[in-house]
Design an enzyme around this catalytic site. Structure first.
Site, PDB file in Angstrom:
ATOM      1  N   HIS A 145       0.850  -1.185   0.000  1.00 19.07           N
ATOM      2  CA  HIS A 145       0.000   0.000   0.000  1.00 19.07           C
ATOM      3  C   HIS A 145       0.887   1.237   0.000  1.00 19.07           C
ATOM      4  O   HIS A 145       2.063   1.189   0.405  1.00 19.07           O
ATOM      5  CB  HIS A 145      -0.893   0.029   1.250  1.00 19.07           C
ATOM      6  N   CYS A 164      -0.451   2.623  -4.236  1.00 21.43           N
ATOM      7  CA  CYS A 164      -1.274   3.801  -4.513  1.00 21.43           C
ATOM      8  C   CYS A 164      -0.493   5.069  -4.188  1.00 21.43           C
ATOM      9  O   CYS A 164       0.359   5.091  -3.291  1.00 21.43           O
ATOM     10  CB  CYS A 164      -2.566   3.758  -3.702  1.00 21.43           C
TER      11      CYS A 164
END
Length: 316
Positions: free
Chosen positions: A144, A192
């Site tokens: 992430h 991301c």
């Protein structure tokens, strides 16, 4: 050649300085700050030296050694912070990345769910290895990611904590890792980069055709500390990176197209810039998210993003 011309060139050389700074700014303590002053004092003693077999103006990096170098693959699937969702595609993505770099004659090393300290230690340990017999380094990081709203700093997530994205490459700059100085360092980041939405733009062909207009060996040299580096992110700054279980992807969209194209090129030996352009194009054109129609990320597009200070072409 006129003496006036020589004097003008000499004056231009003396006035060389930072773009946007006043003449002579680089030599004044009050405009540099303490850290810059310390760096300048250290620089007086000389710059680091590294050995190379590459001519300074050569257009290609040597890529003939076997193995070419290490390919570090960091995959994160579980997190102590329960606000971070598990990444069940991590094992699949790590495997296809491993196979791709192995096909390119790199030596893959795969690591799962490292803590922040373990990750930083591993990167430092690799930077201290003897890289004299290598042609390159590759790092693939999958996890992430997020952006600090306060200062726009990009972060990636280890198992237990966040760390600035730059930690992935900071140990491999020329002064910290002389064995890789002048050699390409390639970083591929699946994470991301923010929450923005990209619905794309529909492109159509015009009804009528649109006219189109076509159109010495150096013994030694100095390179900047951050030269010879390429960082490719899965998405554009500020936007998310997607995973999918459609059309044979079964994991991270970016890693799927990256691994597929790197592996396919192993037998054809094209240049890296063409491969990565193809990866960017395929992610941008072939993928569109399919989620609940009420979700703002339904029918979103994704485009990889490259930052490069490579000085030469890489041919596999």
């Amino acid at each position: 050649m006129s003496s006036a011309g020589d004097a003008a060139r000499a004056e231009a050389q003396r006035a060389d300085g930072r773009d946007g700074g006043n003449k002579g700014t680089a030599s004044t303590t009050e405009n540099r700050g303490k850290r810059a002053e310390e760096y300048a004092q250290n620089a007086i003693c000389g710059r680091p030296t590294a050995h190379t077999v590459v001519d300074g103006l050569s257009e290609r990096y040597p890529m003939s050694r076997r193995p070419r170098g290490a390919a570090l693959i960091f995959a994160h699937s579980e997190f102590e912070d329960k606000a971070l969702k598990p990444r069940p595609s991590a094992a699949h993505d790590a495997e296809i990345a491993r196979a791709a770099f192995e096909a390119l004659d790199f030596q893959p090393e795969v690591f799962f769910d490292l803590t922040k300290d373990e990750l930083v230690r591993k990167l430092r340990e690799v930077s201290q290895r003897d890289h004299s017999g290598c042609d390159a380094l590759a790092v693939v990081f999958m996890s992430h990611g997020e952006v600090k709203a306060r200062n726009n700093m990009e972060l990636v997530c280890a198992k237990d904590d966040r760390l600035p994205t730059k930690e992935l490459w900071i140990n491999f700059t020329a002064e910290r890792c002389p064995g890789l100085a002048g050699k390409p360092k390639l970083y591929f980041i699946q994470a991301c980069r923010g929450p923005e939405v990209d619905k794309g733009v529909r492109m159509t062909r015009p009804a009528f055709g649109i006219p189109v207009q076509t159109d010495s060996i150096q013994e030694d040299y100095v390179i900047p500390l951050h030269a010879d580096q390429l960082v490719m992110w899965a998405s554009y700054p500020g936007f998310p990176a997607f995973t999918s279980e459609r059309k044979g992807i079964q994991g991270s969209v970016f890693i799927h197209f990256l691994a597929e194209n790197l592996k396919n090129c192993a037998s054809t030996s094209p240049r890296l810039s063409s491969i990565l352009l193809k990866v960017t194009r395929e992610v941008a054109v072939l993928y569109e998210s399919e989620i609940d129609s009420q979700n703002p990320y339904h029918k979103n597009k994704q485009v990889p993003y490259i930052h490069s200070t490579l000085l030469r072409e890489i041919y596999f």
